[in-house]
Write a protein that holds these residues in place. Sequence first.
Motif, PDB file in Angstrom:
ATOM      1  N   VAL A   4      25.655  15.666  12.140  1.00  0.00           N
ATOM      2  CA  VAL A   4      25.724  17.045  12.642  1.00  0.00           C
ATOM      3  C   VAL A   4      26.152  17.127  14.109  1.00  0.00           C
ATOM      4  CG1 VAL A   4      24.323  19.091  13.177  1.00  0.00           C
ATOM      5  CG2 VAL A   4      24.161  18.011  10.931  1.00  0.00           C
ATOM      6  N   PRO A   5      25.571  16.349  15.040  1.00  0.00           N
ATOM      7  CA  PRO A   5      26.020  16.456  16.435  1.00  0.00           C
ATOM      8  C   PRO A   5      27.510  16.181  16.613  1.00  0.00           C
ATOM      9  CG  PRO A   5      23.942  15.258  16.312  1.00  0.00           C
ATOM     10  CD  PRO A   5      24.427  15.417  14.909  1.00  0.00           C
ATOM     11  N   SER A   6      28.041  15.157  15.940  1.00  0.00           N
ATOM     12  CA  SER A   6      29.468  14.842  16.049  1.00  0.00           C
ATOM     13  C   SER A   6      30.323  15.945  15.449  1.00  0.00           C
ATOM     14  CB  SER A   6      29.784  13.513  15.344  1.00  0.00           C
ATOM     15  OG  SER A   6      29.153  12.434  15.990  1.00  0.00           O
ATOM     16  N   LEU A   7      29.871  16.507  14.340  1.00  0.00           N
ATOM     17  CA  LEU A   7      30.615  17.599  13.712  1.00  0.00           C
ATOM     18  C   LEU A   7      30.703  18.811  14.634  1.00  0.00           C
ATOM     19  CD1 LEU A   7      29.292  17.516  10.020  1.00  0.00           C
ATOM     20  CD2 LEU A   7      31.600  16.972  10.809  1.00  0.00           C
ATOM     21  N   LEU A   8      29.617  19.121  15.310  1.00  0.00           N
ATOM     22  CA  LEU A   8      29.607  20.293  16.182  1.00  0.00           C
ATOM     23  C   LEU A   8      30.517  20.085  17.390  1.00  0.00           C
ATOM     24  CD1 LEU A   8      25.814  21.207  16.009  1.00  0.00           C
ATOM     25  CD2 LEU A   8      27.733  22.362  14.893  1.00  0.00           C
ATOM     26  N   VAL A   9      30.580  18.860  17.903  1.00  0.00           N
ATOM     27  CA  VAL A   9      31.531  18.565  18.985  1.00  0.00           C
ATOM     28  C   VAL A   9      32.956  18.762  18.483  1.00  0.00           C
ATOM     29  CG1 VAL A   9      32.431  16.768  20.511  1.00  0.00           C
ATOM     30  CG2 VAL A   9      29.977  16.964  20.145  1.00  0.00           C
ATOM     31  N   ALA A  10      33.238  18.272  17.277  1.00  0.00           N
ATOM     32  CA  ALA A  10      34.581  18.402  16.713  1.00  0.00           C
ATOM     33  C   ALA A  10      34.963  19.856  16.513  1.00  0.00           C
ATOM     34  CB  ALA A  10      34.655  17.654  15.376  1.00  0.00           C
ATOM     35  N   ILE A  11      34.016  20.674  16.073  1.00  0.00           N
ATOM     36  CA  ILE A  11      34.307  22.095  15.875  1.00  0.00           C
ATOM     37  C   ILE A  11      34.634  22.769  17.200  1.00  0.00           C
ATOM     38  CG2 ILE A  11      33.251  24.308  15.241  1.00  0.00           C
ATOM     39  CD1 ILE A  11      31.808  22.808  12.987  1.00  0.00           C
ATOM     40  N   ARG A  12      33.907  22.399  18.253  1.00  0.00           N
ATOM     41  CA  ARG A  12      34.229  22.967  19.577  1.00  0.00           C
ATOM     42  C   ARG A  12      35.633  22.563  20.015  1.00  0.00           C
ATOM     43  NH1 ARG A  12      30.460  21.446  24.103  1.00  0.00           N
ATOM     44  NH2 ARG A  12      29.593  19.856  22.731  1.00  0.00           N
ATOM     45  N   LEU A  13      35.986  21.300  19.813  1.00  0.00           N
ATOM     46  CA  LEU A  13      37.322  20.837  20.175  1.00  0.00           C
ATOM     47  C   LEU A  13      38.397  21.594  19.394  1.00  0.00           C
ATOM     48  CD1 LEU A  13      36.813  16.966  20.332  1.00  0.00           C
ATOM     49  CD2 LEU A  13      37.404  18.455  22.236  1.00  0.00           C
ATOM     50  N   ALA A  14      38.212  21.681  18.093  1.00  0.00           N
ATOM     51  CA  ALA A  14      39.215  22.329  17.254  1.00  0.00           C
ATOM     52  C   ALA A  14      39.293  23.826  17.538  1.00  0.00           C
ATOM     53  CB  ALA A  14      38.892  22.087  15.777  1.00  0.00           C
ATOM     54  N   ALA A  15      38.145  24.454  17.824  1.00  0.00           N
ATOM     55  CA  ALA A  15      38.137  25.898  18.109  1.00  0.00           C
ATOM     56  C   ALA A  15      38.923  26.201  19.375  1.00  0.00           C
ATOM     57  CB  ALA A  15      36.701  26.390  18.247  1.00  0.00           C
ATOM     58  N   ALA A  16      38.792  25.346  20.378  1.00  0.00           N
ATOM     59  CA  ALA A  16      39.506  25.571  21.635  1.00  0.00           C
ATOM     60  C   ALA A  16      41.007  25.378  21.471  1.00  0.00           C
ATOM     61  CB  ALA A  16      38.968  24.629  22.711  1.00  0.00           C
ATOM     62  N   ASN A  17      41.407  24.552  20.496  1.00  0.00           N
ATOM     63  CA  ASN A  17      42.833  24.230  20.348  1.00  0.00           C
ATOM     64  C   ASN A  17      43.532  25.024  19.253  1.00  0.00           C
ATOM     65  OD1 ASN A  17      42.926  22.251  22.390  1.00  0.00           O
ATOM     66  ND2 ASN A  17      42.075  20.717  21.002  1.00  0.00           N
ATOM     67  N   CYS A  18      42.788  25.712  18.393  1.00  0.00           N
ATOM     68  CA  CYS A  18      43.421  26.332  17.224  1.00  0.00           C
ATOM     69  C   CYS A  18      44.415  27.424  17.623  1.00  0.00           C
ATOM     70  CB  CYS A  18      42.364  26.874  16.263  1.00  0.00           C
ATOM     71  SG  CYS A  18      41.297  28.180  16.929  1.00  0.00           S
ATOM     72  N   PHE A  19      44.109  28.176  18.694  1.00  0.00           N
ATOM     73  CA  PHE A  19      45.042  29.220  19.116  1.00  0.00           C
ATOM     74  C   PHE A  19      46.286  28.613  19.763  1.00  0.00           C
ATOM     75  CE2 PHE A  19      41.353  31.909  18.556  1.00  0.00           C
ATOM     76  CZ  PHE A  19      41.905  33.073  18.057  1.00  0.00           C
ATOM     77  N   LEU A  20      46.125  27.481  20.442  1.00  0.00           N
ATOM     78  CA  LEU A  20      47.276  26.826  21.051  1.00  0.00           C
ATOM     79  C   LEU A  20      48.226  26.314  19.973  1.00  0.00           C
ATOM     80  CD1 LEU A  20      45.459  24.774  23.835  1.00  0.00           C
ATOM     81  CD2 LEU A  20      46.337  27.101  23.933  1.00  0.00           C
ATOM     82  N   ILE A  21      47.654  25.790  18.891  1.00  0.00           N
ATOM     83  CA  ILE A  21      48.472  25.302  17.777  1.00  0.00           C
ATOM     84  C   ILE A  21      49.224  26.459  17.140  1.00  0.00           C
ATOM     85  CG2 ILE A  21      48.402  24.218  15.503  1.00  0.00           C
ATOM     86  CD1 ILE A  21      45.830  22.774  16.518  1.00  0.00           C
ATOM     87  N   ALA A  22      48.522  27.563  16.890  1.00  0.00           N
ATOM     88  CA  ALA A  22      49.152  28.728  16.274  1.00  0.00           C
ATOM     89  C   ALA A  22      50.266  29.272  17.166  1.00  0.00           C
ATOM     90  CB  ALA A  22      48.103  29.809  16.011  1.00  0.00           C
ATOM     91  N   LEU A  23      50.001  29.371  18.467  1.00  0.00           N
ATOM     92  CA  LEU A  23      51.003  29.895  19.398  1.00  0.00           C
ATOM     93  C   LEU A  23      52.239  28.998  19.423  1.00  0.00           C
ATOM     94  CD1 LEU A  23      51.172  32.197  21.703  1.00  0.00           C
ATOM     95  CD2 LEU A  23      50.857  30.282  23.255  1.00  0.00           C
TER      96      LEU A  23
END
Length: 510
Positions: free
Chosen positions: A433-452
């Motif tokens: 769970v702790p590693s998953l939550l770190v990964a979600i934060r990373l992906a959440a911060a980058n998802c708009f950059l990928i879409a843009l």
Amino acid sequence: MRSPSGALSRIVLPIAGVVVLIAFWQLAGTTQLLGRSVPPPTEVLAALAERGDVLWRATLATSQRALVGGLIGYAIGLVLASITAWFPRSTTPLVRTTVLINAIPIVAIGPVLMTGAARPFIPEIFAALSVLFSTTLATSDGFRTVSRAGRDVFRVFGATRLQRFVRLEAPSALPMAADALRLAVPAAILGAILGEWFGAERGLGVVMVSSMRNVQYGQLWAAALITVLVSVVFYALATLLEKSATRRFGRTGETPSAVPALSRGLATVIGIAIPLALVVAWQLWVLLGRVPLIVAPQPLQVVAALGDGALDLLAAAGLTTLSALGGLLCGALVGLALAVVVTLVPWLASMLSPLALVIPTVPIVVFIPVIGGMLGYGMQTVFASCVLMAFFPLYVLALSGLRARPLGSDDLFSVYGAGRVKRLVRLALPASVPSLLVAIRLAAANCFLIALSAEWLMGEGGLGRVFSERRVMLDTAGSWAAVAVAIVLSVLAYAGAALLEKKLLARWGA
């Protein structure tokens, strides 16, 4: 002691995975199953033979830029994470600053850097920026995974602050720092390639752009294949470091300790001061540097453009949000599912590793024609690009987290005769769970950059399309307005993921 058959499987299975991948690629290329933009490997090899000297020089240039920029970004990230370990109350402002820097789309930074003295170093800058955020975030969390018992032991024996850092906190952070290094490998290479699109004389990015313009798909995929091979080599080295760090220092699945809470007033001041300082620096740069409007507008001009185009920007933001958050959700599910499957069936981990690395390593400029050929050039292609790029950090950190079992727990489950599924549900998933939550934060911060980025490349969709169109019309303030909206959305996505993590960890620790 590992059995010879186990060692053999670790060699044979990845090779088998590569063979299967190449066989499918050959079939798709010869039958045009995925469209004309996917040539068969034989055509790619012919392009490698014909343009080998050019591709070799391009590979050396890109590799050097990625290595230099990536190491700089990684080193800065480690330093920032170390500062948060020494001064825990600095965690909030430092992380918020890196979130803001990470939220600025690279496609918007490039045109600005092209006009200044930094132009020759754009690939290195992009590589460093691509690595900085994930390194800071993952390693900072790693420093906070020290167990309370460990802290108490060092306190009882009167250890100095330096001794606690060197002998307790740094070893605890090393596995997460190694994970950050694995994430940094494809990020640095792709950052360097994207930077080469903004005026470099040679490099794989230059070859790719030239190949796309001249419809030379064989040469395009030859450059992409080299990119993958370079990434595989460095990723394999980073994986060896991660396994060594995990073996030496262990992963206990310990929940990161909470960041020291700031007073409401101080938190508000910091939340306002950081973006305000960036805006003031922006204003001073434009005024003192006498930067022309075509390069960069003043903040008030962007505010005016936001007001004038509010409805168009709102509609575009809605489309980008659907692609980004939808891609994040699906990418997270795919990454977690793949990590679970290879945990239950260990031999699949070796066989699927080439495919898992290929997807985030192949530049998006190569994926767009492939996905577009299958799905059409529209929002569905932007969405698919977001899924493909979002799944990798979830997969890497989920796989590491699933191995983060408390010491002796596997022996206990073996004593009670627990099977693989029960170990997964009762032991591995909770520990991850702790590693998953770190990964979600990373992906959440980058998802708009990928879409843009995907929208910018295709000229379709939301904010990326607006940014591209306004730049073509020389409406710099309008293009920066689209970037400003994307930055806000990216920061909000990260804040939402951080809030989710806080609530889940509070429940987890209860």
